[in-house]
Design an enzyme around this catalytic site. Sequence first.
Site, PDB file in Angstrom:
ATOM      1  N   TYR A  54     -17.595 100.340   0.520  1.00 43.13           N
ATOM      2  CA  TYR A  54     -17.638 100.799   1.909  1.00 43.13           C
ATOM      3  C   TYR A  54     -16.266 101.315   2.298  1.00 43.13           C
ATOM      4  CZ  TYR A  54     -21.746 100.575   4.789  1.00 43.13           C
ATOM      5  OH  TYR A  54     -22.933 100.872   5.391  1.00 43.13           O
ATOM      6  N   GLU A  56     -15.582 103.327   5.492  1.00 45.81           N
ATOM      7  CA  GLU A  56     -15.636 104.067   6.772  1.00 45.81           C
ATOM      8  C   GLU A  56     -14.216 104.397   7.224  1.00 45.81           C
ATOM      9  OE1 GLU A  56     -17.982 101.350   9.045  1.00 45.81           O
ATOM     10  OE2 GLU A  56     -19.766 102.585   8.865  1.00 45.81           O
ATOM     11  N   ASP A 207     -21.020 129.692   7.431  1.00 44.60           N
ATOM     12  CA  ASP A 207     -21.778 128.708   6.656  1.00 44.60           C
ATOM     13  C   ASP A 207     -21.879 129.252   5.234  1.00 44.60           C
ATOM     14  OD1 ASP A 207     -23.687 127.227   5.356  1.00 44.60           O
ATOM     15  OD2 ASP A 207     -25.078 127.140   7.055  1.00 44.60           O
ATOM     16  N   THR A 233     -21.975 123.740   0.966  1.00 47.01           N
ATOM     17  CA  THR A 233     -22.579 122.680   0.154  1.00 47.01           C
ATOM     18  C   THR A 233     -21.902 122.726  -1.205  1.00 47.01           C
ATOM     19  OG1 THR A 233     -24.360 124.114  -0.626  1.00 47.01           O
ATOM     20  CG2 THR A 233     -24.846 122.744   1.290  1.00 47.01           C
ATOM     21  N   LYS A 236     -24.854 124.023  -4.794  1.00 44.77           N
ATOM     22  CA  LYS A 236     -25.561 125.275  -5.092  1.00 44.77           C
ATOM     23  C   LYS A 236     -24.723 126.063  -6.099  1.00 44.77           C
ATOM     24  CE  LYS A 236     -28.099 125.396  -0.696  1.00 44.77           C
ATOM     25  NZ  LYS A 236     -27.480 124.486   0.274  1.00 44.77           N
ATOM     26  N   ARG A 242     -24.837 116.900  -5.086  1.00 50.65           N
ATOM     27  CA  ARG A 242     -25.505 117.223  -3.821  1.00 50.65           C
ATOM     28  C   ARG A 242     -24.636 116.729  -2.666  1.00 50.65           C
ATOM     29  NH1 ARG A 242     -30.026 119.160  -2.861  1.00 50.65           N
ATOM     30  NH2 ARG A 242     -30.240 119.387  -5.106  1.00 50.65           N
TER      31      ARG A 242
HETATM   32  N1  DSN Z   1     -32.658 124.098   1.151  1.00 50.17           N
HETATM   33  C1  DSN Z   1     -31.571 125.036   1.096  1.00 50.17           C
HETATM   34  C2  DSN Z   1     -31.950 126.283   0.378  1.00 50.17           C
HETATM   35  O1  DSN Z   1     -32.825 126.197  -0.458  1.00 50.17           O
HETATM   36  O2  DSN Z   1     -31.378 127.321   0.610  1.00 50.17           O
HETATM   37  C3  DSN Z   1     -31.038 125.328   2.427  1.00 50.17           C
HETATM   38  O3  DSN Z   1     -30.816 124.135   3.059  1.00 50.17           O
END
Ligand code: DSN
Length: 427
Positions: A54, A56, A207, A233, A236, A242
């Site tokens: 933990y 925080e 974004d 993110t 990707k 993730r």
């Molecule tokens: N789920 C993501 C995507 O496939 O682009 C976006 O959040």
Amino acid sequence: MSSYDTALAADPEVASLIGQELNRQQTTLQLIASENFTSPAVLAASGSVLTNKYSEGYPGRRYYGGNQIIDEVEDLARTRATDLFGAEHANVQPHAGANANLAAYQALLEPGATILAMRLDHGGHLTHGSPASIVSKFWRFVSYGVTPESHDEANPGEVIDFDQVAHLAKTEKPALIVAGSTAYARVIDPRPFREIADSVGALFMFDAAHPAGLIAGGAHPSPVGIADVVTLTTHKTLRGPRGGAILCGRELAKKIDSAVFPGLQGGPLEHVIAAKAVAFAEAAKPEFRQYAAQIVVNAAALADALDGQGFRLVSGGTDNHMLLVDLRPFDADLTGKEAQEVLDRAGITCNRNTIPDDPRSPFLTSGLRLGTAAETTAGMGVAEMQVVADLIVRTLEARTDEGEIAAVRSEVGALCAAFPPYPDLVA
Ligand code: DSN
């Protein structure tokens, strides 16, 4: 014996399911534009004992004892993120891209403020203003979209309509303009957004959930230093675990950090943060630049191979990691849902997607979204993209022919066997 049988001896049921999923990933084509195959090092960090802790708070300011090593982990991840993207500050705690966006809005805006972001049915994300998302309960969203489809080959349309962005910025007076998309096959230039935001005194958030890896690898213009805040993110095109992250200038660091914790989240996932650190270091290597460039080359090759097979490519093609395929010219009765399902049976994993001004619902759709980040990681190149396109076309032509679908499934298996994402793991 599966790679998971020993580690998960006490839980053969879960071991079996993980083994089955590994087998699926090794033996079928992964063309979902938001997915990738992380390295074994990323997998090891995210499966480590750091999950037990933990922590925080932030490095040097934790609410629990025993965080000396965790502080080093998170500091390493922050430093690697700022070095990789050339940012002044990084927050690596967001559990996901949606959390990163929510935290950024919370840091930058008063409740009820107006946000100008991309229409969902033109490629925007749920957090860009879906009535179903919590963001719409706190802020007022106004949407811009893409220009209409045009039949001029040199200028096919379906690109961000900057005249509309400028007009809406002037008339709606947003406090924040958001660039970024989940289903847009073109580069998103941050500079015109910055100019429009400045012209109306709005803040600008980029974004970068989808192109983060392309940005890190020099295959997409960087919004860092142009946008006030960049959210991303890590799983990707960036090929990490993730999760999410936020980049900003020093002047916004405190607001962003407070919005993530304690504003939105509790204890950070330090095992995932360690895995993010691994991914940031991997993305800083020269070979990642080659990887990012190859993703784009492969997407263009897949687009070329599908073009001329009866499909229409939204915006006429791609210059990033994905393509959006309009299925209607191929077969007016074929929905994205049916295409996704039959391709799944043939071992080709992708997702249905609305196309701009889609006459069908988001559940059915007229489009498919295809991405090349994962199979590029597995080592596929231009030659394989031609094969992949042929397999897609054969499957969609033979939707009721189980023999042909089985034949494609077998060829998919042979192709994947030559490019296993995890050659050292046994399912
Ligand atoms: N789920 C993501 C995507 O496939 O682009 C976006 O959040």
